[in-house]
Design a protein around this motif. Structure first.
Motif, PDB file in Angstrom:
ATOM      1  N   ARG A  56       0.827  -1.203   0.000  1.00 20.89           N
ATOM      2  CA  ARG A  56       0.000   0.000   0.000  1.00 20.89           C
ATOM      3  C   ARG A  56       0.864   1.257   0.000  1.00 20.89           C
ATOM      4  O   ARG A  56       1.831   1.337   0.743  1.00 20.89           O
ATOM      5  CB  ARG A  56      -0.925   0.014   1.213  1.00 20.89           C
ATOM      6  N   GLY A  57       0.530   2.193  -0.844  1.00 23.15           N
ATOM      7  CA  GLY A  57       1.267   3.448  -0.917  1.00 23.15           C
ATOM      8  C   GLY A  57       2.343   3.481  -1.983  1.00 23.15           C
ATOM      9  O   GLY A  57       2.830   4.563  -2.334  1.00 23.15           O
ATOM     10  N   GLN A  58       2.717   2.325  -2.520  1.00 19.68           N
ATOM     11  CA  GLN A  58       3.736   2.296  -3.566  1.00 19.68           C
ATOM     12  C   GLN A  58       3.105   2.609  -4.917  1.00 19.68           C
ATOM     13  O   GLN A  58       1.897   2.731  -5.061  1.00 19.68           O
ATOM     14  CB  GLN A  58       4.416   0.922  -3.601  1.00 19.68           C
ATOM     15  N   GLU A  59       3.971   2.707  -5.909  1.00 21.81           N
ATOM     16  CA  GLU A  59       3.509   2.967  -7.272  1.00 21.81           C
ATOM     17  C   GLU A  59       3.586   1.680  -8.086  1.00 21.81           C
ATOM     18  O   GLU A  59       4.476   0.861  -7.900  1.00 21.81           O
ATOM     19  CB  GLU A  59       4.387   4.031  -7.926  1.00 21.81           C
ATOM     20  N   ALA A  60       2.629   1.525  -8.998  1.00 19.03           N
ATOM     21  CA  ALA A  60       2.644   0.392  -9.927  1.00 19.03           C
ATOM     22  C   ALA A  60       2.707   0.923 -11.353  1.00 19.03           C
ATOM     23  O   ALA A  60       1.973   1.857 -11.703  1.00 19.03           O
ATOM     24  CB  ALA A  60       1.397  -0.459  -9.746  1.00 19.03           C
ATOM     25  N   PRO A  77       6.372   1.475 -25.230  1.00 21.55           N
ATOM     26  CA  PRO A  77       5.076   0.886 -24.893  1.00 21.55           C
ATOM     27  C   PRO A  77       4.122   1.888 -24.262  1.00 21.55           C
ATOM     28  O   PRO A  77       4.519   2.976 -23.840  1.00 21.55           O
ATOM     29  CB  PRO A  77       5.460  -0.196 -23.876  1.00 21.55           C
ATOM     30  N   SER A  78       2.881   1.467 -24.165  1.00 17.15           N
ATOM     31  CA  SER A  78       1.909   2.222 -23.378  1.00 17.15           C
ATOM     32  C   SER A  78       2.136   1.880 -21.899  1.00 17.15           C
ATOM     33  O   SER A  78       2.465   0.744 -21.563  1.00 17.15           O
ATOM     34  CB  SER A  78       0.499   1.841 -23.789  1.00 17.15           C
ATOM     35  N   ILE A  79       1.951   2.863 -21.045  1.00 17.51           N
ATOM     36  CA  ILE A  79       2.154   2.684 -19.606  1.00 17.51           C
ATOM     37  C   ILE A  79       0.864   3.054 -18.864  1.00 17.51           C
ATOM     38  O   ILE A  79       0.290   4.117 -19.104  1.00 17.51           O
ATOM     39  CB  ILE A  79       3.276   3.588 -19.077  1.00 17.51           C
ATOM     40  N   LEU A  80       0.440   2.157 -17.991  1.00 12.17           N
ATOM     41  CA  LEU A  80      -0.631   2.477 -17.039  1.00 12.17           C
ATOM     42  C   LEU A  80       0.046   2.623 -15.678  1.00 12.17           C
ATOM     43  O   LEU A  80       0.721   1.707 -15.212  1.00 12.17           O
ATOM     44  CB  LEU A  80      -1.688   1.376 -17.004  1.00 12.17           C
ATOM     45  N   ARG A  81      -0.142   3.771 -15.079  1.00 13.69           N
ATOM     46  CA  ARG A  81       0.535   4.080 -13.830  1.00 13.69           C
ATOM     47  C   ARG A  81      -0.488   4.268 -12.721  1.00 13.69           C
ATOM     48  O   ARG A  81      -1.480   5.006 -12.891  1.00 13.69           O
ATOM     49  CB  ARG A  81       1.341   5.364 -14.013  1.00 13.69           C
ATOM     50  N   ILE A  82      -0.255   3.587 -11.620  1.00 15.28           N
ATOM     51  CA  ILE A  82      -1.130   3.724 -10.454  1.00 15.28           C
ATOM     52  C   ILE A  82      -0.272   4.204  -9.284  1.00 15.28           C
ATOM     53  O   ILE A  82       0.652   3.505  -8.845  1.00 15.28           O
ATOM     54  CB  ILE A  82      -1.812   2.394 -10.085  1.00 15.28           C
ATOM     55  N   GLN A  83      -0.582   5.382  -8.818  1.00 13.76           N
ATOM     56  CA  GLN A  83       0.187   5.934  -7.690  1.00 13.76           C
ATOM     57  C   GLN A  83      -0.497   5.575  -6.370  1.00 13.76           C
ATOM     58  O   GLN A  83      -1.723   5.435  -6.307  1.00 13.76           O
ATOM     59  CB  GLN A  83       0.270   7.457  -7.825  1.00 13.76           C
ATOM     60  N   THR A 107     -11.638  -5.019 -34.332  1.00 13.19           N
ATOM     61  CA  THR A 107     -11.334  -6.140 -33.461  1.00 13.19           C
ATOM     62  C   THR A 107     -10.172  -5.776 -32.549  1.00 13.19           C
ATOM     63  O   THR A 107      -9.133  -5.310 -33.003  1.00 13.19           O
ATOM     64  CB  THR A 107     -10.956  -7.383 -34.283  1.00 13.19           C
ATOM     65  N   GLN A 108     -10.378  -5.968 -31.269  1.00 16.02           N
ATOM     66  CA  GLN A 108      -9.322  -5.713 -30.297  1.00 16.02           C
ATOM     67  C   GLN A 108      -8.691  -7.031 -29.881  1.00 16.02           C
ATOM     68  O   GLN A 108      -9.390  -8.001 -29.556  1.00 16.02           O
ATOM     69  CB  GLN A 108      -9.893  -4.995 -29.077  1.00 16.02           C
ATOM     70  N   TYR A 109      -7.385  -7.047 -29.869  1.00 18.30           N
ATOM     71  CA  TYR A 109      -6.631  -8.233 -29.487  1.00 18.30           C
ATOM     72  C   TYR A 109      -5.976  -7.979 -28.137  1.00 18.30           C
ATOM     73  O   TYR A 109      -5.332  -6.948 -27.942  1.00 18.30           O
ATOM     74  CB  TYR A 109      -5.586  -8.561 -30.551  1.00 18.30           C
ATOM     75  N   PHE A 110      -6.156  -8.947 -27.248  1.00 17.92           N
ATOM     76  CA  PHE A 110      -5.752  -8.744 -25.863  1.00 17.92           C
ATOM     77  C   PHE A 110      -4.396  -9.356 -25.542  1.00 17.92           C
ATOM     78  O   PHE A 110      -4.019 -10.397 -26.082  1.00 17.92           O
ATOM     79  CB  PHE A 110      -6.799  -9.347 -24.917  1.00 17.92           C
ATOM     80  N   GLY A 111      -3.713  -8.710 -24.613  1.00 22.47           N
ATOM     81  CA  GLY A 111      -2.514  -9.272 -24.045  1.00 22.47           C
ATOM     82  C   GLY A 111      -2.847 -10.227 -22.911  1.00 22.47           C
ATOM     83  O   GLY A 111      -4.014 -10.391 -22.550  1.00 22.47           O
ATOM     84  N   PRO A 112      -1.822 -10.863 -22.329  1.00 19.57           N
ATOM     85  CA  PRO A 112      -2.048 -11.867 -21.281  1.00 19.57           C
ATOM     86  C   PRO A 112      -2.410 -11.259 -19.930  1.00 19.57           C
ATOM     87  O   PRO A 112      -2.824 -11.979 -19.025  1.00 19.57           O
ATOM     88  CB  PRO A 112      -0.711 -12.598 -21.203  1.00 19.57           C
ATOM     89  N   GLY A 113      -2.252  -9.948 -19.796  1.00 17.67           N
ATOM     90  CA  GLY A 113      -2.636  -9.288 -18.558  1.00 17.67           C
ATOM     91  C   GLY A 113      -1.511  -9.182 -17.548  1.00 17.67           C
ATOM     92  O   GLY A 113      -0.527  -9.920 -17.589  1.00 17.67           O
ATOM     93  N   THR A 114      -1.670  -8.209 -16.667  1.00 19.30           N
ATOM     94  CA  THR A 114      -0.803  -8.058 -15.497  1.00 19.30           C
ATOM     95  C   THR A 114      -1.674  -8.206 -14.259  1.00 19.30           C
ATOM     96  O   THR A 114      -2.664  -7.484 -14.114  1.00 19.30           O
ATOM     97  CB  THR A 114      -0.123  -6.677 -15.461  1.00 19.30           C
ATOM     98  N   ARG A 115      -1.301  -9.149 -13.420  1.00 18.32           N
ATOM     99  CA  ARG A 115      -2.064  -9.363 -12.191  1.00 18.32           C
ATOM    100  C   ARG A 115      -1.381  -8.629 -11.054  1.00 18.32           C
ATOM    101  O   ARG A 115      -0.286  -8.991 -10.647  1.00 18.32           O
ATOM    102  CB  ARG A 115      -2.201 -10.855 -11.924  1.00 18.32           C
ATOM    103  N   LEU A 116      -2.057  -7.582 -10.594  1.00 17.96           N
ATOM    104  CA  LEU A 116      -1.524  -6.728  -9.535  1.00 17.96           C
ATOM    105  C   LEU A 116      -2.107  -7.165  -8.200  1.00 17.96           C
ATOM    106  O   LEU A 116      -3.323  -7.290  -8.053  1.00 17.96           O
ATOM    107  CB  LEU A 116      -1.889  -5.267  -9.802  1.00 17.96           C
ATOM    108  N   THR A 117      -1.212  -7.375  -7.252  1.00 18.95           N
ATOM    109  CA  THR A 117      -1.622  -7.690  -5.889  1.00 18.95           C
ATOM    110  C   THR A 117      -1.062  -6.618  -4.967  1.00 18.95           C
ATOM    111  O   THR A 117       0.136  -6.345  -4.984  1.00 18.95           O
ATOM    112  CB  THR A 117      -1.087  -9.057  -5.444  1.00 18.95           C
ATOM    113  N   VAL A 118      -1.942  -6.011  -4.210  1.00 20.50           N
ATOM    114  CA  VAL A 118      -1.518  -4.977  -3.253  1.00 20.50           C
ATOM    115  C   VAL A 118      -1.631  -5.548  -1.843  1.00 20.50           C
ATOM    116  O   VAL A 118      -2.715  -5.975  -1.424  1.00 20.50           O
ATOM    117  CB  VAL A 118      -2.381  -3.715  -3.392  1.00 20.50           C
ATOM    118  N   LEU A 119      -0.502  -5.567  -1.162  1.00 13.85           N
ATOM    119  CA  LEU A 119      -0.482  -6.148   0.186  1.00 13.85           C
ATOM    120  C   LEU A 119      -0.828  -5.102   1.239  1.00 13.85           C
ATOM    121  O   LEU A 119      -0.608  -3.903   1.045  1.00 13.85           O
ATOM    122  CB  LEU A 119       0.900  -6.735   0.472  1.00 13.85           C
TER     123      LEU A 119
END
Lengths: 111, 113
Positions: free
Chosen positions: B15-19, B74-80, B101-113
């Motif tokens: 919690r409080g970090q950046e992703a 690349p494109s960046i999604l930033r979560i502060q 048609t949109q083609y999807f990537g495998p995803g990033t699974r974010l876990t916030v402790l």
């Protein structure tokens, strides 16, 4: 706004059974319609699509027909396999705009 | 013929970090979309970008979230200042300029402790 309503799961079938997953939509105009499949731990893969009324999308034995009169795009397969176990998402969009997804239907096929 | 690539595949933050989540679209695709999938839910649209431009950010939370798609890279999604409620799978999709048609990537699974 636009919305997609999917048959709620989970759905459990025996191998070789007939599959139907219902999908209806609400939209202003005539969107493109899609079915995506998500296997465990993976991203979404496009399964099939239809871009205008009466079009039938098909892939890997799955089919869905764009029904304008009933605003539906039901997914069907004549004989399911264990490897079809996944979560299936119905979705719509207009052109290059965002996809609007249904909540997903989890399908489990038992041998 | 690489598909949409995302990294990292798994990200753990306190919690409080950046992703920072990265997405490289398919070759020739100039449209990028980010979606979030909360546990046991469908995907929800977050933001749509073209090179150097945000086209639609109607699904982005008003605070802490930002996205970019620079001319190079690349494109960046930033979560502060991440919170536990940010734990989710974040998917990127790309499309060709004139296709729908949109083609999807495998995803990033974010876990916030």
């Amino acid at each position: 706004g636009d919305s997609v309503t999917q048959m709620e799961g989970p759905v459990t079938l025996s191998e070789e059974a007939f599959l139907t997953i219902n999908c209806t939509y609400t939209a202003t105009g005539y969107p493109s319609l899609f079915w995506y499949v998500q296997y465990p731990g993976e991203g979404l893969q496009l399964l099939l699509k239809a871009t205008k009324a009466d079009d039938k999308g098909s892939n890997k034995g799955f089919e869905a027909t764009y029904r304008k009169e009933t605003t539906s795009f039901h997914l069907e397969k004549g004989s399911v396999q264990v490897s079809d176990s996944a979560v299936y998402f119905c979705a719509l969009n207009f052109g290059n705009e965002k996809l609007t997804f249904g909540t997903g239907t989890r399908l489990t096929i038992i041998p | 013929n690489a598909g949409v690539m995302q990294n990292p595949r798994h990200l753990v933050r306190r919690r409080g970090q950046e992703a920072r989540l990265r997405c490289s679209p398919m070759k020739g695709h100039s449209h990028v979309y980010w979606y979030r999938q909360l546990p046991e839910e469908g995907l929800k649209f977050m933001v749509y970008l073209q090179k150097e431009n945000i086209i639609d950010e109607s699904g982005m939370p008003k605070e802490r979230f930002s996205a970019e798609f620079p001319k190079e890279g690349p494109s960046i999604l930033r979560i502060q200042q991440v919170v536990r409620g940010d734990s989710a799978a974040y998917f990127c999709a790309s499309s060709h300029r004139v296709a729908d048609t949109q083609y999807f990537g495998p995803g990033t699974r974010l876990t916030v402790l």
